[in-house]
Design a protein around this motif. Structure first.
Motif, PDB file in Angstrom:
ATOM      1  N   ALA A   1      32.469  52.487  91.941  1.00  0.00           N
ATOM      2  CA  ALA A   1      32.989  51.639  93.014  1.00  0.00           C
ATOM      3  C   ALA A   1      32.774  50.158  92.708  1.00  0.00           C
ATOM      4  N   ILE A   2      31.868  49.864  91.785  1.00  0.00           N
ATOM      5  CA  ILE A   2      31.654  48.489  91.335  1.00  0.00           C
ATOM      6  C   ILE A   2      32.610  48.159  90.187  1.00  0.00           C
ATOM      7  N   TYR A   3      32.629  49.027  89.185  1.00  0.00           N
ATOM      8  CA  TYR A   3      33.336  48.737  87.937  1.00  0.00           C
ATOM      9  C   TYR A   3      34.854  48.889  88.008  1.00  0.00           C
ATOM     10  N   LEU A   4      35.341  49.908  88.682  1.00  0.00           N
ATOM     11  CA  LEU A   4      36.785  50.155  88.683  1.00  0.00           C
ATOM     12  C   LEU A   4      37.600  49.023  89.315  1.00  0.00           C
ATOM     13  N   PRO A   5      37.155  48.438  90.433  1.00  0.00           N
ATOM     14  CA  PRO A   5      37.911  47.284  90.947  1.00  0.00           C
ATOM     15  C   PRO A   5      37.944  46.107  89.961  1.00  0.00           C
ATOM     16  N   MET A   6      36.831  45.913  89.237  1.00  0.00           N
ATOM     17  CA  MET A   6      36.805  44.851  88.220  1.00  0.00           C
ATOM     18  C   MET A   6      37.802  45.163  87.105  1.00  0.00           C
ATOM     19  N   LEU A   7      37.826  46.415  86.685  1.00  0.00           N
ATOM     20  CA  LEU A   7      38.759  46.841  85.647  1.00  0.00           C
ATOM     21  C   LEU A   7      40.203  46.613  86.085  1.00  0.00           C
ATOM     22  N   LEU A   8      40.504  46.948  87.321  1.00  0.00           N
ATOM     23  CA  LEU A   8      41.864  46.762  87.828  1.00  0.00           C
ATOM     24  C   LEU A   8      42.262  45.284  87.848  1.00  0.00           C
ATOM     25  N   ILE A   9      41.325  44.412  88.136  1.00  0.00           N
ATOM     26  CA  ILE A   9      41.601  42.972  88.105  1.00  0.00           C
ATOM     27  C   ILE A   9      41.933  42.531  86.683  1.00  0.00           C
ATOM     28  N   VAL A  10      41.148  43.013  85.716  1.00  0.00           N
ATOM     29  CA  VAL A  10      41.396  42.669  84.310  1.00  0.00           C
ATOM     30  C   VAL A  10      42.772  43.172  83.877  1.00  0.00           C
ATOM     31  N   LEU A  11      43.088  44.420  84.217  1.00  0.00           N
ATOM     32  CA  LEU A  11      44.386  44.982  83.843  1.00  0.00           C
ATOM     33  C   LEU A  11      45.536  44.202  84.472  1.00  0.00           C
ATOM     34  N   GLU A  12      45.381  43.806  85.712  1.00  0.00           N
ATOM     35  CA  GLU A  12      46.435  43.042  86.393  1.00  0.00           C
ATOM     36  C   GLU A  12      46.625  41.673  85.744  1.00  0.00           C
ATOM     37  N   LYS A  13      45.530  41.011  85.422  1.00  0.00           N
ATOM     38  CA  LYS A  13      45.640  39.690  84.775  1.00  0.00           C
ATOM     39  C   LYS A  13      46.270  39.817  83.391  1.00  0.00           C
ATOM     40  N   ASP A  14      45.877  40.847  82.645  1.00  0.00           N
ATOM     41  CA  ASP A  14      46.464  41.050  81.319  1.00  0.00           C
ATOM     42  C   ASP A  14      47.952  41.366  81.426  1.00  0.00           C
TER      43      ASP A  14
END
Length: 127
Positions: free
Chosen positions: A15-28
């Motif tokens: 619940a901590i890491y996956l939202p961060m990952l989604l932000i990175v994927l969206e920015k990329d």
């Protein structure tokens, strides 16, 4: 003293890491869309598939948290650490994560999800 069940910790951390990952994927994704790539579609498809996988896992994580009365809330943050408050029934636990650890774990997840996405939609898959 009661503690958060050990089997729940991976879900809380997801619940901590996956939202961060989604932000990175969206920015990329946005960078690729705007960037000077000659063939954008393969990159875009790869990121879209990785996002779908991560969103599905996040949905499953949230479902688990709801079902088991768990909650994660970001606490204070400084240049070195970010703290997270874990709640379980009447139990409250504070955990501090190094910002470097958070970044490195998101990078590991990015590699993992891109690999899974590539395997899921590879042109070179054997029939």
């Amino acid at each position: 003293m009661a503690h958060i069940p050990i089997e729940a910790v991976p879900y809380l951390e997801s619940a901590i890491y996956l939202p961060m990952l989604l932000i990175v994927l969206e920015k990329d994704y946005e960078l690729i869309e705007k960037g000077p790539f000659k063939l954008k579609r393969p990159y875009v498809h790869l990121i879209e598939e990785a996002k779908k996988l991560a969103e599905n896992d996040l949905q499953n994580t949230k479902s688990y948290l709801r079902k088991h009365s768990l909650k994660v809330v970001q606490g204070e943050r400084d240049e070195l650490f970010t703290e997270y408050h874990f709640y379980y029934q009447q139990i409250f636990e504070v955990r501090r994560y190094s910002n470097i650890r958070l970044r490195n774990r998101v990078e590991e997840l990015l590699d993992s999800y891109l690999t899974r996405a590539l395997k899921a939609h590879s042109v070179f898959q054997k029939p």
